[in-house]
Structures are given as C-alpha cells and as structure tokens.
Design a protein around this motif. Structure first.
Motif, PDB file in Angstrom:
ATOM      1  N   CYS A   1       0.835  -1.205   0.000  1.00  0.00           N
ATOM      2  CA  CYS A   1       0.000   0.000   0.000  1.00  0.00           C
ATOM      3  C   CYS A   1       0.870   1.256   0.000  1.00  0.00           C
ATOM      4  CB  CYS A   1      -0.971  -0.023   1.170  1.00  0.00           C
ATOM      5  SG  CYS A   1      -2.214  -1.324   1.031  1.00  0.00           S
ATOM      6  N   PHE A   2       1.081   1.863   1.175  1.00  0.00           N
ATOM      7  CA  PHE A   2       1.739   3.170   1.198  1.00  0.00           C
ATOM      8  C   PHE A   2       3.165   3.145   0.659  1.00  0.00           C
ATOM      9  CE2 PHE A   2      -1.868   4.453   3.647  1.00  0.00           C
ATOM     10  CZ  PHE A   2      -2.015   5.775   3.283  1.00  0.00           C
ATOM     11  N   GLU A   3       3.969   2.179   1.118  1.00  0.00           N
ATOM     12  CA  GLU A   3       5.368   2.163   0.668  1.00  0.00           C
ATOM     13  C   GLU A   3       5.459   1.925  -0.833  1.00  0.00           C
ATOM     14  OE1 GLU A   3       8.244   3.082   1.816  1.00  0.00           O
ATOM     15  OE2 GLU A   3       7.265   3.689   3.657  1.00  0.00           O
ATOM     16  N   ALA A   4       4.623   1.030  -1.342  1.00  0.00           N
ATOM     17  CA  ALA A   4       4.651   0.746  -2.784  1.00  0.00           C
ATOM     18  C   ALA A   4       4.238   1.983  -3.571  1.00  0.00           C
ATOM     19  CB  ALA A   4       3.724  -0.417  -3.097  1.00  0.00           C
ATOM     20  N   ALA A   5       3.151   2.624  -3.104  1.00  0.00           N
ATOM     21  CA  ALA A   5       2.642   3.789  -3.831  1.00  0.00           C
ATOM     22  C   ALA A   5       3.647   4.937  -3.802  1.00  0.00           C
ATOM     23  CB  ALA A   5       1.320   4.226  -3.222  1.00  0.00           C
ATOM     24  N   ASN A   6       4.486   4.949  -2.773  1.00  0.00           N
ATOM     25  CA  ASN A   6       5.457   6.034  -2.611  1.00  0.00           C
ATOM     26  C   ASN A   6       6.638   5.911  -3.575  1.00  0.00           C
ATOM     27  OD1 ASN A   6       6.091   8.404  -1.252  1.00  0.00           O
ATOM     28  ND2 ASN A   6       7.577   7.354   0.035  1.00  0.00           N
ATOM     29  N   LEU A   7       6.787   4.735  -4.157  1.00  0.00           N
ATOM     30  CA  LEU A   7       7.923   4.498  -5.060  1.00  0.00           C
ATOM     31  C   LEU A   7       7.769   5.368  -6.312  1.00  0.00           C
ATOM     32  CD1 LEU A   7      10.238   2.450  -4.643  1.00  0.00           C
ATOM     33  CD2 LEU A   7       9.055   0.963  -6.259  1.00  0.00           C
TER      34      LEU A   7
ATOM     35  N   LEU B   1       8.591   5.018  -9.189  1.00  0.00           N
ATOM     36  CA  LEU B   1       8.318   4.292 -10.433  1.00  0.00           C
ATOM     37  C   LEU B   1       6.823   4.143 -10.720  1.00  0.00           C
ATOM     38  CD1 LEU B   1      10.826   1.363  -9.846  1.00  0.00           C
ATOM     39  CD2 LEU B   1      11.080   3.210 -11.507  1.00  0.00           C
ATOM     40  N   MET B   2       5.997   4.301  -9.683  1.00  0.00           N
ATOM     41  CA  MET B   2       4.563   4.019  -9.835  1.00  0.00           C
ATOM     42  C   MET B   2       3.841   5.111 -10.624  1.00  0.00           C
ATOM     43  SD  MET B   2       3.870   1.194  -8.415  1.00  0.00           S
ATOM     44  CE  MET B   2       4.831   0.059  -7.440  1.00  0.00           C
ATOM     45  N   SER B   3       2.985   4.666 -11.529  1.00  0.00           N
ATOM     46  CA  SER B   3       2.179   5.634 -12.280  1.00  0.00           C
ATOM     47  C   SER B   3       1.083   6.173 -11.364  1.00  0.00           C
ATOM     48  CB  SER B   3       1.532   4.943 -13.477  1.00  0.00           C
ATOM     49  OG  SER B   3       0.589   4.006 -12.993  1.00  0.00           O
ATOM     50  N   GLN B   4       0.461   7.252 -11.780  1.00  0.00           N
ATOM     51  CA  GLN B   4      -0.624   7.829 -10.968  1.00  0.00           C
ATOM     52  C   GLN B   4      -1.766   6.827 -10.815  1.00  0.00           C
ATOM     53  OE1 GLN B   4      -1.952  11.647 -12.109  1.00  0.00           O
ATOM     54  NE2 GLN B   4       0.029  12.594 -11.755  1.00  0.00           N
ATOM     55  N   GLU B   5      -2.040   6.121 -11.907  1.00  0.00           N
ATOM     56  CA  GLU B   5      -3.130   5.145 -11.889  1.00  0.00           C
ATOM     57  C   GLU B   5      -2.849   4.037 -10.870  1.00  0.00           C
ATOM     58  OE1 GLU B   5      -5.894   5.784 -13.162  1.00  0.00           O
ATOM     59  OE2 GLU B   5      -6.662   3.866 -12.444  1.00  0.00           O
ATOM     60  N   ARG B   6      -1.596   3.590 -10.871  1.00  0.00           N
ATOM     61  CA  ARG B   6      -1.190   2.507  -9.955  1.00  0.00           C
ATOM     62  C   ARG B   6      -1.247   2.980  -8.497  1.00  0.00           C
ATOM     63  NH1 ARG B   6      -1.611  -1.974  -8.672  1.00  0.00           N
ATOM     64  NH2 ARG B   6       0.086  -3.279  -7.971  1.00  0.00           N
ATOM     65  N   LYS B   7      -0.808   4.222  -8.267  1.00  0.00           N
ATOM     66  CA  LYS B   7      -0.876   4.777  -6.898  1.00  0.00           C
ATOM     67  C   LYS B   7      -2.330   4.758  -6.415  1.00  0.00           C
ATOM     68  CE  LYS B   7       2.792   8.261  -7.449  1.00  0.00           C
ATOM     69  NZ  LYS B   7       3.945   7.921  -6.681  1.00  0.00           N
ATOM     70  N   ARG B   8      -3.233   5.167  -7.315  1.00  0.00           N
ATOM     71  CA  ARG B   8      -4.653   5.226  -6.967  1.00  0.00           C
ATOM     72  C   ARG B   8      -5.172   3.827  -6.591  1.00  0.00           C
ATOM     73  NH1 ARG B   8      -5.827   8.915 -10.886  1.00  0.00           N
ATOM     74  NH2 ARG B   8      -5.453  10.670  -9.518  1.00  0.00           N
ATOM     75  N   GLU B   9      -4.724   2.826  -7.339  1.00  0.00           N
ATOM     76  CA  GLU B   9      -5.172   1.450  -7.050  1.00  0.00           C
ATOM     77  C   GLU B   9      -4.632   0.977  -5.699  1.00  0.00           C
ATOM     78  OE1 GLU B   9      -5.015   0.169 -11.710  1.00  0.00           O
ATOM     79  OE2 GLU B   9      -3.800  -0.986 -10.285  1.00  0.00           O
ATOM     80  N   LEU B  10      -3.323   1.215  -5.494  1.00  0.00           N
ATOM     81  CA  LEU B  10      -2.692   0.726  -4.257  1.00  0.00           C
ATOM     82  C   LEU B  10      -3.271   1.393  -3.013  1.00  0.00           C
ATOM     83  CD1 LEU B  10       1.015   0.677  -5.479  1.00  0.00           C
ATOM     84  CD2 LEU B  10      -0.370  -1.318  -4.899  1.00  0.00           C
ATOM     85  N   LEU B  11      -3.732   2.629  -3.186  1.00  0.00           N
ATOM     86  CA  LEU B  11      -4.246   3.359  -2.019  1.00  0.00           C
ATOM     87  C   LEU B  11      -5.775   3.381  -1.984  1.00  0.00           C
ATOM     88  CD1 LEU B  11      -1.618   6.223  -1.908  1.00  0.00           C
ATOM     89  CD2 LEU B  11      -1.737   4.175  -0.497  1.00  0.00           C
ATOM     90  N   HIS B  12      -6.368   2.417  -2.686  1.00  0.00           N
ATOM     91  CA  HIS B  12      -7.819   2.273  -2.596  1.00  0.00           C
ATOM     92  C   HIS B  12      -8.120   1.203  -1.550  1.00  0.00           C
ATOM     93  CE1 HIS B  12     -11.956   1.575  -4.634  1.00  0.00           C
ATOM     94  NE2 HIS B  12     -12.034   2.275  -3.527  1.00  0.00           N
ATOM     95  N   PHE B  13      -8.693   1.636  -0.432  1.00  0.00           N
ATOM     96  CA  PHE B  13      -8.999   0.718   0.669  1.00  0.00           C
ATOM     97  C   PHE B  13     -10.479   0.367   0.583  1.00  0.00           C
ATOM     98  CE2 PHE B  13      -5.419   3.345   1.898  1.00  0.00           C
ATOM     99  CZ  PHE B  13      -4.496   2.379   2.265  1.00  0.00           C
ATOM    100  N   CYS B  14     -10.756  -0.887   0.257  1.00  0.00           N
ATOM    101  CA  CYS B  14     -12.153  -1.311   0.080  1.00  0.00           C
ATOM    102  C   CYS B  14     -12.613  -2.119   1.280  1.00  0.00           C
ATOM    103  CB  CYS B  14     -12.282  -2.173  -1.176  1.00  0.00           C
ATOM    104  SG  CYS B  14     -12.023  -1.228  -2.663  1.00  0.00           S
ATOM    105  N   ILE B  15     -13.803  -1.806   1.749  1.00  0.00           N
ATOM    106  CA  ILE B  15     -14.393  -2.557   2.863  1.00  0.00           C
ATOM    107  C   ILE B  15     -15.726  -3.093   2.368  1.00  0.00           C
ATOM    108  CG2 ILE B  15     -15.333  -2.360   5.219  1.00  0.00           C
ATOM    109  CD1 ILE B  15     -13.132   0.245   4.913  1.00  0.00           C
ATOM    110  N   VAL B  16     -15.886  -4.386   2.393  1.00  0.00           N
ATOM    111  CA  VAL B  16     -17.161  -4.962   1.963  1.00  0.00           C
ATOM    112  C   VAL B  16     -17.949  -5.323   3.217  1.00  0.00           C
ATOM    113  CG1 VAL B  16     -18.306  -6.788   0.650  1.00  0.00           C
ATOM    114  CG2 VAL B  16     -16.170  -5.802  -0.190  1.00  0.00           C
ATOM    115  N   GLY B  17     -19.110  -4.698   3.372  1.00  0.00           N
ATOM    116  CA  GLY B  17     -19.948  -4.906   4.562  1.00  0.00           C
ATOM    117  C   GLY B  17     -20.068  -3.610   5.343  1.00  0.00           C
ATOM    118  N   GLY B  18     -21.278  -3.066   5.382  1.00  0.00           N
ATOM    119  CA  GLY B  18     -21.495  -1.784   6.060  1.00  0.00           C
ATOM    120  C   GLY B  18     -22.128  -1.946   7.431  1.00  0.00           C
ATOM    121  N   GLY B  19     -21.842  -3.058   8.093  1.00  0.00           N
ATOM    122  CA  GLY B  19     -22.301  -3.239   9.480  1.00  0.00           C
ATOM    123  C   GLY B  19     -21.338  -2.522  10.423  1.00  0.00           C
ATOM    124  N   PRO B  20     -21.574  -2.633  11.736  1.00  0.00           N
ATOM    125  CA  PRO B  20     -20.720  -1.914  12.690  1.00  0.00           C
ATOM    126  C   PRO B  20     -19.227  -2.232  12.537  1.00  0.00           C
ATOM    127  CG  PRO B  20     -22.632  -2.813  13.802  1.00  0.00           C
ATOM    128  CD  PRO B  20     -22.680  -3.327  12.406  1.00  0.00           C
TER     129      PRO B  20
END
Ligand SMILES: Cc1cc2nc3c(=O)[nH]c(=O)nc-3n(C[C@H](O)[C@H](O)[C@H](O)COP(=O)(O)OP(=O)(O)OC[C@H]3O[C@@H](n4cnc5c(N)ncnc54)[C@H](O)[C@@H]3O)c2cc1C
Length: 518
Positions: free
Chosen positions: A235-241, A243-262
C-alpha cells in the motif's frame, strides 16, 4: 500438575511409543497415565485426557475462549468446578477494540487476555502493595489460596479444537492445535457439564476469491496482518515508489471494505483516523490518491441502528471523503480487484490495495457438522431459555440435555432471536455461571430462565465521533464518542489492560501512532 499442554505433549510422545500393533481393550501407560480404549469400551474412541486424582469437583468442559467461553469460566466457582477450556486460542480477544489495533491506535497486546491468567493480573500488583505496606497477614492468606489453587487448578487450557461430541457417554473429542503436534492425534475429554461456545466464522457467501485475497477482522492475528499490509510494500510504501504511475498509486491506495455493518464501519473510521492523523504527515504527496470505499448490498449502512443515526454516520463519512456504495453486489475477488454488479445493475471492476471483508457470520464448521444437537435454519444450535441444548436421538426425537449448554454466536434460544453480539454472549455466560454455581451450592437443578438486558448498540465513526442507541435514547457526535470510549474502557477485563488502554490512547494522541513495520 504441570500445564495441561505439557502433559498432553508428554502423553502423546509416551503413547506413540507404547501403542501396540494388535488391539487391546485397555492399556495403562504407567508414566503418562494415558489410557487407550476400544470404541466399545465406555464410549472412549481415542486416548483419554488424564483426570486429576482425588479431585471431587465436577468437570466443566468449555469449548471456546471468546466472549461466551471466557466469561463463563471466569465466573464459575473453582471450589465446585474444574474448568477445562478447549480452544485453538490461548487468549480472549476484546473484539470491540480490534479495529483500533488494526491501525495502531492500540497495540494488540492490550485487547487480549490470557486464558490461564483468567484476568487476575491484579494479584501481582496487590502482592507488591501488600509487601510494601507490610500487610503480612493478607500476604499469608493469599499464599495459602495460591497453594490450594496450585493443587486444584482453577482453569486448564487445552489448545485444540473440538471435533466430536458423544452425549451418551459425556465425552468430547478434540484435535490438538499446537505446532509440531499431529492434529490427527485426537483425544477424548470426559465431562460432567459441557458448554459449546465456539462462535462463528466470517461469511463469504462462497464468493470466488474472498477466502484467498480478502482480509477478515476476527482475531488479533487478522488485525496485525491488516496493519502490516497498510504500511508495507503493498500500500503506502509501494505507492510512494517514484516508479509508480498515478493510476497505480490510486489502485494501491484504494482501501475497500465490503460490509457496512458496525465492524466494517468502525474499521473504515479507524483507517480514516490513521490516514488523517498520521499518514498525511509522512506521505503528504500521496494524499490525493487515497480513497476509502464501503460496499454493501443493502440500501444503507448500519442497518441495526435507527435511520437517523445511520444517516448521521453516512453524512459524516461523505464529509470525510469516505465513499459509501450501497446496493452493490460483489461477484468475484482477485488479488487486486473486485468484480461487482453496481448500483445500476452493470458489471464493474474495482481495483484495490487492501480489501477487508466483513459481511456477517457463517456457522463454525464444528457446529455445521455436529448432528447430535438440534439446529435452526441458520445452523445455530437451538437451546431452551436455560441454554440447554436439544439432543437428537436416532429415532428423530429431540430431548433436552440438562448437562450440555450452548451460548454465544453459535447458539440461539428457541422462539427468541437475539443478535450475535458480545453483549448477548457475555450476559448468557454470566447467567450460566451463576446458575451452575447456585446448582452446586444448593444441589437444586431448577434454573431461572435467561433474560437479556439490552444495553443498546454503539459504533465509532471516526474523528472522535460515535453513535449510540440505548435505552435512554439516541446520542451522536462527541458525547457519544465519550460514551463509546467509557463503555469499552470499563468493559476491558484486566487491571493491566485498564491501565494500558488509556496510556496508548493518550500517547498516540500526543505522539502519533507507531507506523513502523516489523
Ligand atoms: C471486529 C469486531 C468488533 C465487534 N464489536 C462488537 C461490539 O462493539 N459490541 C458487541 O456486542 N459485539 C461486537 N462484536 C461481536 C462479538 O465479538 C461476538 O458476538 C462475540 O465475539 C461472540 O462471542 P462467542 O464467544 O460466541 O464467539 P467468539 O468470541 O468468536 O469466540 C469463539 C471461540 O471459540 C474458539 N473455537 C472455534 N472453533 C472451535 C472448536 N471447534 N473447538 C473449540 N474452540 C473453538 C475460537 O478460537 C474462539 O476462542 C464484534 C466482533 C468483531 C469481529
């Protein structure tokens, strides 16, 4: 007696050497005191865990060391009951604060309690105080209690999972979960009373790729893995490299949570706090690429709360740039993407750097495969209102078994559905320990029925805000956050953790969270 784990390890070594090639009805192995039985002899099918000689107490075997199991054995009177806890975990996890540990607001140590310690860490502190104050009489009394306890242990832990129950002969079969011990070396434990409190697993709906690629949040091990993943090269360290394209940074720093319960919501809130309070100081250039998204198949998140509170949470999240996508169905998960049927019914692929899965509960495989007790459609063990299970007989009859109980997430009282929460599990456990203690003292076996005292629900939504729905009405915002922290601080078990939790809250507020990766 040495620790049961050590006894077990010794026994197994001894047994392997002594096992005969031909079958014998009973063989006594002198050094370890372990017996082998043929299936037809007293019902034992495996080696039997040795019982303490001259222990007059009844043996209560408790399956599970979660909210239900832990609270049950902590409150059972050791004068009357010998407790054997069978669990693959040697600790209890204080789950409401698990999301905090996944982002470093708290350290993992402070949300667990050792089963063997029974939450009595205060003894050492009070010993020191007594010594300092020279209260010798108290110190002497305490020593004599300890001596008694060492001859008759109050709780024994067997690091194993239950695999089978034989209610007729009162035997539970377990399989060890100790490194270097063969899990096939199953053995039997004889009980007088049995409590099934094995909890549930995470629900995946058999969606392809979830088990392989998603992170769950059920245990401290999961929390540690999530924390490492956020900080590490994925995530953060990879995106900080560079070499990463903007698109790749966006993917690596997309945190997905499935389930909107508590659970999903609290994790999103804690993650937002981590990014907002700490990561933006270390990675300011990456902030434009960070995105947190909550997906849920339902029309809104936090369905267990009143709509006014869940709307408040949704508005709060939107203000803080946490995206909520409801009416979305996940269809497949790969190592870096989700395939979803989106809000408009169209197929869509969403790339992610971290995927946390929290879509409710699935039955524990042990319960799912247990065909000696009556279960409901959801595979919960059905109990009467005194928590006794119904044993299934070969002729199809269901008969109440007064010596076997089920509680916690894996059980439901007939005709009275209660939510699968820590609150219900711990109240059932305290009720059962009280009734068992009363039964042992008075020798009467009539139990009062269990009555659930609903103390309400609460959820942290980030930025020092929470929502609380209780008997006294609804509270939201900062006041609710104070109630949330106060409630979980007071519910934490040992004095040690009661001291450490506020220390971590304070030091992390003052100095920031520890983002080192190891
Ligand atoms: C992240 C998170 C946050 C939560 N927050 C809240 C909250 O704020 N408030 C609330 O009320 N509830 C909360 N819950 C729900 C609550 O934690 C559960 O309802 C509660 O843990 C149920 O207790 P239990 O003892 O039935 O099961 P668990 O706590 O899951 O314990 C089950 C135990 O059984 C053991 N086990 C499993 N299989 C076997 C086997 N075959 N043999 C022997 N042992 C076995 C496990 O290792 C474990 O020790 C939260 C849950 C999570 C995951």
């Amino acid at each position: 007696m040495g620790s049961p784990t050590r006894v077990l390890a010794r026994s197994l070594t001894g047994c392997a050497a002594a096992r005969p090639k031909t079958s014998l009805n009973i063989i006594r192995h002198a050094s370890a005191g372990v017996r082998f039985h043929e299936p037809d002899s007293q019902g034992f099918r495996h080696k039997q865990m040795p019982l303490l000689a001259k222990d007059p107490r009844q043996t209560v075997v408790i399956l599970g060391s979660g909210w239900a199991g832990y609270n049950l054995f902590r409150h059972l009177d050791p004068q009357y009951y010998r407790c054997i806890v069978v669990s693959p975990r040697s600790y209890f996890v204080f789950t409401p604060l698990l999301a905090s540990t996944a982002v470093g607001t708290l350290e993992t140590r402070v949300v667990i309690e050792s089963v063997r310690d029974k939450g009595l860490g205060w003894r050492k502190l009070s010993d020191v105080l007594d010594d300092m104050l020279k209260r010798k009489d108290i110190a002497m009394k305490r020593k004599s209690i300890k001596d008694n306890e060492s001859s008759l242990p109050t709780v024994e832990l067997v690091e194993a999972i239950a695999t089978d129950i034989n209610m007729k002969d009162k035997i539970v079969t377990v399989s060890p979960r100790i490194p270097d011990v063969d899990a096939n070396e199953t053995f039997d434990i004889k009980y007088d009373k049995l409590a099934i409190a094995v909890g549930c697993y995470s629900q995946t709906f058999n969606i392809k790729g979830v088990k392989e690629y998603a992170f769950f949040l059920k245990d401290v091990v999961d929390a540690r893995r999530i924390r490492k993943r956020i900080l590490e090269r994925k995530c953060f360290e990879a995106a900080n490299l560079f070499l990463m394209s903007q698109e790749r940074k966006r993917e690596l720093l997309h945190f997905c949570i499935v389930g909107g319960g508590p659970t999903g919501v609290e994790f999103a809130a804690e993650l937002h706090d981590l990014i907002n309070d700490d990561m933006q100081h270390y990675y300011p250039n990456l902030m434009p690429y960070v995105q947190i998204t909550i997906f849920d198949v339902a029309k809104s998140i936090l369905g267990t709360f009143d709509r006014s509170l869940s709307e408040y949470a949704e508005q709060h999240f939107r203000r803080h740039n946490i995206e909520i996508r409801t009416g979305v169905r996940v269809q497949e998960v790969t190592g870096h993407s989700l395939r979803i049927k989106n809000e408009n019914g169209e197929d869509e692929t969403v790339n992610y750097g971290l995927l946390v899965w929290s879509t409710g509960l699935a039955p524990n495989p042990f319960v799912a495969g247990c065909d000696v007790v009556v279960k409901d459609k959801r595979n919960n063990i059905v109990t009467d209102n005194c928590l006794n299970v119904y044993a299934k007989h070969a002729n199809g009859d269901a008969v109440l078994n007064k010596d076997v109980f089920a509680l916690g997430d894996c059980a439901q009282i007939e005709h009275g559905y209660l939510p699968a929460t820590a609150q219900v599990a711990s109240q059932k456990a305290k009720y059962l320990s009280k009734e068992l203690n009363r039964e042992a003292k008075s020798k009467g076996d009539e139990y009062k029925p269990f009555v659930f005292n609903n103390r309400g629900v609460m959820a942290y939504i980030g930025g020092w805000r929470a929502i609380v729905q209780g008997n006294g009405g609804e509270v939201k915002g900062r006041t609710a956050w104070l109630l949330w922290r106060g409630a979980y601080f007071s519910m934490s078990v040992s004095i040690k953790n009661k001291i450490l939790i506020p220390i971590y809250w304070f030091t992390n507020w003052l100095f920031g969270r520890d983002i080192s990766r190891f």
